[in-house]
Design a protein around this motif. Sequence first.
Motif, short mmCIF file in Angstrom:
data_model
loop_
_atom_site.label_atom_id
_atom_site.label_comp_id
_atom_site.label_asym_id
_atom_site.label_seq_id
_atom_site.Cartn_x
_atom_site.Cartn_y
_atom_site.Cartn_z
N TYR A 37 0.85 -1.11 0.04
CA TYR A 37 -0.11 -0.02 0.01
C TYR A 37 1.05 1.14 -0.02
O TYR A 37 0.33 2.29 -0.30
N GLN A 38 2.30 1.01 0.53
CA GLN A 38 2.99 2.27 0.44
C GLN A 38 3.69 2.44 -0.84
O GLN A 38 3.76 3.57 -1.38
N LYS A 39 4.26 1.28 -1.44
CA LYS A 39 4.82 1.19 -2.67
C LYS A 39 4.82 -0.03 -3.35
O LYS A 39 5.37 -1.13 -2.65
N THR A 40 4.33 -0.26 -4.47
CA THR A 40 4.04 -1.48 -5.22
C THR A 40 5.21 -1.53 -6.18
O THR A 40 5.40 -0.73 -7.02
N GLY A 41 5.47 -2.68 -6.53
CA GLY A 41 6.53 -3.05 -7.30
C GLY A 41 5.83 -3.41 -8.86
O GLY A 41 6.66 -3.66 -9.69
N LEU A 42 4.48 -3.26 -9.01
CA LEU A 42 4.18 -3.61 -10.37
C LEU A 42 4.11 -2.26 -11.08
O LEU A 42 3.82 -1.03 -10.66
N ASP A 43 4.33 -2.34 -12.43
CA ASP A 43 4.19 -1.43 -13.13
C ASP A 43 2.76 -1.37 -13.89
O ASP A 43 2.56 -2.17 -14.80
N PHE A 44 2.16 -0.42 -13.43
CA PHE A 44 0.82 -0.56 -13.74
C PHE A 44 0.50 0.24 -15.14
O PHE A 44 -0.37 -0.06 -15.71
N THR A 45 1.58 0.79 -15.70
CA THR A 45 1.40 1.71 -16.84
C THR A 45 1.07 0.47 -18.08
O THR A 45 0.23 0.65 -18.72
N SER A 46 2.02 -0.47 -17.87
CA SER A 46 1.53 -1.67 -19.18
C SER A 46 0.51 -2.05 -18.89
O SER A 46 -0.28 -2.64 -20.15
N TYR A 47 0.06 -2.28 -17.60
CA TYR A 47 -1.58 -2.97 -17.60
C TYR A 47 -2.65 -2.07 -17.98
O TYR A 47 -3.51 -2.51 -18.81
N LEU A 48 -2.58 -0.81 -17.54
CA LEU A 48 -3.51 0.17 -18.16
C LEU A 48 -3.50 0.48 -19.52
O LEU A 48 -4.71 1.13 -19.82
N GLU A 49 -2.71 0.03 -20.26
CA GLU A 49 -2.86 0.40 -21.53
C GLU A 49 -3.73 -0.30 -22.22
O GLU A 49 -4.26 -0.29 -23.24
N ASP A 50 -3.97 -1.66 -21.49
CA ASP A 50 -5.04 -2.57 -22.11
C ASP A 50 -6.45 -2.10 -21.32
O ASP A 50 -6.73 -2.11 -20.30
N PRO A 51 -7.25 -1.66 -22.23
CA PRO A 51 -8.70 -1.14 -21.62
C PRO A 51 -9.42 -2.20 -21.00
O PRO A 51 -10.26 -1.85 -20.42
N ASP A 52 -9.32 -3.40 -21.22
CA ASP A 52 -10.00 -4.46 -20.68
C ASP A 52 -9.28 -5.10 -19.32
O ASP A 52 -9.87 -5.91 -18.79
N LEU B 109 -3.47 8.59 -6.09
CA LEU B 109 -2.89 7.11 -5.95
C LEU B 109 -2.05 6.91 -7.24
O LEU B 109 -0.92 6.34 -7.05
N LEU B 110 -2.52 7.19 -8.37
CA LEU B 110 -1.90 6.79 -9.79
C LEU B 110 -0.40 7.81 -9.81
O LEU B 110 0.65 7.27 -9.88
N ALA B 111 -0.91 8.94 -9.10
CA ALA B 111 0.62 9.78 -9.13
C ALA B 111 1.63 9.07 -8.15
O ALA B 111 2.89 9.07 -8.49
N GLU B 112 0.92 8.66 -7.27
CA GLU B 112 2.11 8.10 -6.03
C GLU B 112 2.74 6.86 -6.72
O GLU B 112 4.04 6.24 -6.53
N TRP B 113 1.89 6.17 -7.62
CA TRP B 113 2.84 5.08 -8.43
C TRP B 113 3.34 5.35 -9.60
O TRP B 113 3.93 4.33 -10.38
#
Length: 533
Positions: A404-419, A463-467
Motif C-alpha cells: 500500500y505504500q509502494k507497489t513493485g508492479l508497473d501499472f502503466t503497461s497493464y492500464l494500456e489494455d482497456p480490458d 494514488l496513480l501519481a504515487e505509483w
Amino acid sequence: MSSPAPKSPEQSEKSKKYDRQLRLWGDHGQKVLENAKICLINATALGTEILKSLALPGIGSFTIVDGEKITDEDIGTNFFIESDSIGASRAQVTTQNLLELNPDVRGDYIDETVDHVLAHSQDFFDTFSVVIATSLPEKVLMPLSRHLWEKNVPLIVCRSVGFLGYIRCQIKEHTIIEAHPDNENADLRLDNPWPALQEHLEKFDIPKLDNKERSHVPAVIILYYYLNQFKAEHGHLPKTRAEKEEIKRKIIESPHPDEHGIKHLEENFKEAIRYINTCVNPVKIPSNVQAILNDDSCINLHQTSSSFWVLCAALKEFVESENSLPLKGSLPDMAADTNSYVALQQLYQKQAQNQSEIIYRRALEIARTLGLSQESITETEAKLFCKYASQLNVIRGSCIADEYQKTGLDFTSYLEDPDSLLFHYITLRGLERFISEFNSYPGQLDDHVEPDLLKLKSIIGKLLAEWGCSQIIRDERVHEVCRYGGAELHSISAILGGCAAQEAIKLITSQYKPLNNTFIYDGITSTSASFTL
C-alpha cells in the motif's frame, strides 16, 4: 488417496460425511483442517460465505471479531441473519447460525471492532492458522497487516462491493509438499532401474510368450523389453520423436497371429505405447525442486527451521548421492493379471519405503544436531515428503502494508489494455482510502453521489501519481463504484466467498498452490484475473 467405497463397512461416519473432500486432500489433509483455527474479521455477507465454506468441510474452530450491530442492509444481503435480529450483535448471531452447519466445528465471537482488539490485545491474532478480514478500511488494515506479517500468520483480505470484488493473500513464507499438478507422469525409472527391479523386468522374453501369457504382462515390463532392444541397437535410450516412433512400431508389430491368422494388439501393449512419450525420459530434478535445494533456508539451517527445511536438507544430501529424487512408489492402474501387477507394485513400494527411511533417519540426525525435538519430524510426514518430492514449492509473498505504500508492479503497461481488470483494483483501492478519509462509502447517500464521485476521482488520481502512473481512470469506472453505495450483492459475495475459502484451505493443508497474491472478480463480465503486486 483411495478411500473406501461408500457402502464399505469399515468406512466411518466421518469418512462418509467428508468423502468428497477426502479424495481431494486425503486423511492427513483433513486432520490438519480439523485442527485449524480461523479468525474472521467482520461478519459481512462475504465474511459469512467464507466461513460457511470452511465450516462445512470441518475446520476445527472459528472466532468472529465484529463490533457492528445488525441493520436492514445486513438482512438483505446476509443469508445467516434473520429479520428479527435487527439491532443485535452481528458477531453473535452469525456465529450461532454458522455453527448449525456442522456440529463438528466450534465457534466463538468477540463483539468488538478489530481496531479495539488490536489496541488492547494485539497478540490475540497470533495463534490463528489464518486470519480473514472483510471490508476493512485502509487505516485499520495497515497495522493489522504489519502485525500478522511479523508473526508469520497468513492474512486473507477480501472485499465485495456491487458487482466487483477482490481477494488478497499475505503470506510471508508458505511451503507446499502436495501441489497436485494437473498432469503428472508415472515415476517408473525404466531409464535406470534399481537391481531388484531390473532382475524382475528381465525375466520376461516378450516375443516368446504365448497369446494368453501376453495379455497378463504389465505394460511396464513390455515397455522395458522394447527399450532394451532399442538401446542394444542404438547404444542409447530414445530421445527424439522419430526414435520413440520406432519403438512404437516394434510394439505394434509384436502380436502373434491367432488361429484365424489375425493379429490383435492387447490392451496392455496399447498401454505400453501410451507410456512411450511420458515414461522413457531420463529422471531429472525439476527446476522448482532444485531452486529449493539451493535455497539459503535449506543450506543454512538453524534452531527455528521448520520440519520442511530440515527434510529438504536431508533430501539435498540424498539427491547429491543418488542424482535423483526418491521414488514415488506408486504404479498407475494397468491391464494385467493380479499376481503380476501386485509383484511389480511391491517392488516399487519397497524401494520407495527404503529411500524414504534413509531421508527420514538423516532428517532426525539433522534435527538432533540443531537441538530440535525428535518429535518435530514424524515418519508419516517424511513419507509424504518423499512421495511428493517432485512437487515441492515455496511461495514468499509481500506485506500488504508495504504494497500500500509502494507497489513493485508497473501499472502503466497493464492500464494500456482497456480490458485489464487492474482498473478495478485501482478503483477499489481508491474506495478504501475514501472510507478511511470520510468514514463512509462513496455514494452511500443518494444526494452525495456527484460530490463523492469528484472526491473519489481525486483520491484515485493521487494514488496513480504515487505509483508514477500517468494513466487516467475513465469516469464511468469511478461512477460504477460510487453508484453501489458500498452495497454487497449476495451472489457476488457467494462466488468470492468460495474462492477465499479455497485459498484458506490451501494455506492450512499445505496442499495445492495458493494465490500469489491478488485475485480480482468482475461480476458484470463474469471475468477474473490474478496479479502479483
